[in-house]
Design an enzyme around this catalytic site. Structure first.
Site, PDB file in Angstrom:
ATOM      1  N   TYR A   1      44.373  35.558  40.528  1.00  0.00           N
ATOM      2  CA  TYR A   1      45.558  34.724  41.680  1.00  0.00           C
ATOM      3  C   TYR A   1      45.134  33.178  41.690  1.00  0.00           C
ATOM      4  O   TYR A   1      45.475  32.723  42.549  1.00  0.00           O
ATOM      5  CB  TYR A   1      45.526  35.730  42.832  1.00  0.00           C
ATOM      6  CG  TYR A   1      46.210  36.885  42.884  1.00  0.00           C
ATOM      7  CD1 TYR A   1      47.113  36.661  43.502  1.00  0.00           C
ATOM      8  CD2 TYR A   1      46.035  37.896  42.307  1.00  0.00           C
ATOM      9  CE1 TYR A   1      48.189  37.802  43.698  1.00  0.00           C
ATOM     10  CE2 TYR A   1      46.642  38.916  42.308  1.00  0.00           C
ATOM     11  CZ  TYR A   1      48.051  38.945  43.149  1.00  0.00           C
ATOM     12  OH  TYR A   1      48.623  40.164  43.110  1.00  0.00           O
TER      13      TYR A   1
ATOM     14  N   LYS B   1      36.719  47.083  37.696  1.00  0.00           N
ATOM     15  CA  LYS B   1      37.031  47.454  36.453  1.00  0.00           C
ATOM     16  C   LYS B   1      35.939  47.085  35.167  1.00  0.00           C
ATOM     17  O   LYS B   1      36.254  46.572  34.223  1.00  0.00           O
ATOM     18  CB  LYS B   1      38.456  47.014  35.669  1.00  0.00           C
ATOM     19  CG  LYS B   1      38.977  47.587  34.400  1.00  0.00           C
ATOM     20  CD  LYS B   1      39.295  49.348  34.443  1.00  0.00           C
ATOM     21  CE  LYS B   1      39.814  49.596  33.315  1.00  0.00           C
ATOM     22  NZ  LYS B   1      39.972  51.110  33.172  1.00  0.00           N
TER      23      LYS B   1
ATOM     24  N   ASP C   1      41.033  52.595  38.017  1.00  0.00           N
ATOM     25  CA  ASP C   1      41.909  53.500  37.655  1.00  0.00           C
ATOM     26  C   ASP C   1      41.727  54.854  38.229  1.00  0.00           C
ATOM     27  O   ASP C   1      42.448  55.699  38.638  1.00  0.00           O
ATOM     28  CB  ASP C   1      42.125  53.433  36.127  1.00  0.00           C
ATOM     29  CG  ASP C   1      41.058  53.573  35.308  1.00  0.00           C
ATOM     30  OD1 ASP C   1      40.713  54.605  34.407  1.00  0.00           O
ATOM     31  OD2 ASP C   1      40.144  52.702  35.476  1.00  0.00           O
TER      32      ASP C   1
ATOM     33  N   ASP D   1      45.436  44.197  45.486  1.00  0.00           N
ATOM     34  CA  ASP D   1      47.035  44.359  45.362  1.00  0.00           C
ATOM     35  C   ASP D   1      47.469  45.590  45.234  1.00  0.00           C
ATOM     36  O   ASP D   1      48.272  46.241  45.846  1.00  0.00           O
ATOM     37  CB  ASP D   1      47.430  43.213  44.429  1.00  0.00           C
ATOM     38  CG  ASP D   1      48.800  42.664  44.961  1.00  0.00           C
ATOM     39  OD1 ASP D   1      49.379  43.292  45.901  1.00  0.00           O
ATOM     40  OD2 ASP D   1      49.416  41.833  44.368  1.00  0.00           O
TER      41      ASP D   1
END
Length: 381
Positions: A134, A204, A244, A268
């Protein structure tokens, strides 16, 4: 006793949800404090209407008003996909260094959910607001800048993994130790202050080992360095989860999580997925906060929905609940509690805007204005 609050009414359905929020907050404040406290609403320009009038989607006077009063609230603002202006929301967060996007997720009895036990979802998401992808550092495919960037990483850095360099666009993902630590510190402080024992670092890092992996590493190091006593006493527990896997676990065992700290893009996805479990982003509040300066801007978490603008059908609860968060930020908890109670009572009897009522067993669809009046009447009663 009288708080000036700059507000952006927003684009699309923004004026409707903003008017609803203001009317309900004013009623709750008047009821809770017998007229001794009030909000002086100061409208500031932004979005499409501001561009037509001032030639800027976010005039300097708007940013300065937020700086002056150290607080504000906004309706949804337009952000085109692809070309055109970048997100005005992101611009505000970065310009004012509002490094935490705070998204509490809770279920109201009476709201229909796609999961069997939405009451098990009770999480507060701390999403880093200023870094990650972002940051907006990217170059369009086919431009001289994209070629220059590829030439540098291939010739100077030895990068050979770009499969189609001639047609690739490129983006850079900055993640700093300072940015990660201040976000995680804010999440830990919140957990300790609100009796929430567990803080989960969602990342991640198994793939992005130095950015997302750094976030995880710095989080554990921070906790050991600054909160060793709390960890040893059992008042605080730090764990982590691959993003995930977290998205799956949050569906299968949401009760395992309380406070979540994560990076910008993950946050998000995570916050919207959690909102879906309790009724959708139409009933999900949000705030952008700098915990060092105390500056906070509260916001509706949904988009502008121009297809339903002006039709008296939009659900104002996201902006309303963000306004309730604002009351709590000010320490006006009595007024906030009145609104929570009115919403609980309204939903229990099936009274809601059509998007929520159509899914309720005893649903009674109401227009935006009618729902607003109903909540105000419940507060006064």
């Amino acid at each position: 006793m009288k708080q000036t609050i700059p507000f952006i009414k927003g684009d699309g359905v923004g004026p409707e949800v903003t008017a609803s929020m203001q009317a309900i907050l004013d009623a709750a404040i008047a009821k809770a404090y017998n007229g001794e406290r009030s909000i002086d609403w100061l409208e500031v320009p932004a979005g499409g209407e501001a561009y037509e009038k001032y030639g800027s989607y976010m005039p300097d006077q708007t940013v300065e008003a937020f700086r002056k009063y150290n607080i504000g609230i906004k309706g949804p603002l337009m952000t085109p996909v692809g070309g055109g202006i970048r997100s005005l929301n992101v611009y505000l967060r970065q310009t004012l260094d509002l490094f935490v996007c705070l998204r509490p997720v809770r279920w109201f009895k009476g709201i229909e959910s796609p999961v069997k036990h939405p009451e098990a979802v009770d999480m507060v998401v701390f999403r880093e607001n200023t870094e990650d992808i972002y940051a907006g550092i990217e170059w369009e495919s086919g431009t001289p800048e994209a070629k220059k960037f590829y030439d540098f990483i291939s010739q100077e850095m030895g990068v050979k993994k770009v499969r189609f360099p001639e047609t690739s666009a490129f983006g850079v993902k900055p993640v700093s130790k300072e940015g990660s630590e201040r976000l995680i510190r804010a999440a830990i402080e919140y957990a300790l202050a609100h009796g929430r024992k567990t803080v989960t670092l969602v990342h991640k890092g198994n793939i992005m080992k130095f950015t997302e992996g750094g976030f995880k590493k710095w989080g554990y190091e921070l906790a050991q360095r600054e909160y060793a006593k709390e960890l040893e006493s059992g008042h605080l527990e730090i764990n982590d989860c691959i993003c995930d896997a977290f998205l799956q676990n949050a569906l299968l065992k949401p009760q395992a999580y309380s406070v979540v700290a994560t990076l910008n893009l993950n946050g998000d996805y995570v916050s919207d997925m959690l909102a879906a479990q309790v009724g959708g982003i139409g009933i999900s509040p949000g705030a952008n906060i700098n915990y060092a300066t105390g500056m906070a801007i509260f916001e509706a978490t949904h988009g502008t929905a121009p297809d339903i603008a002006g039709k008296n059908i939009v659900n104002p609860c996201s902006n309303l609940l963000s306004g309730v968060m604002m009351l709590e930020h000010l320490g006006w908890d009595e007024a906030a509690a009145l609104i929570y109670k009115a919403l609980e009572d309204s939903f229990a009897e099936g009274c809601a805007t059509a998007d929520l009522a159509r899914l309720m067993e005893n649903g009674k669809p109401m227009g935006t204005k009618e729902f607003t009046s109903h909540i105000i009447n419940l507060i006064k009663a």
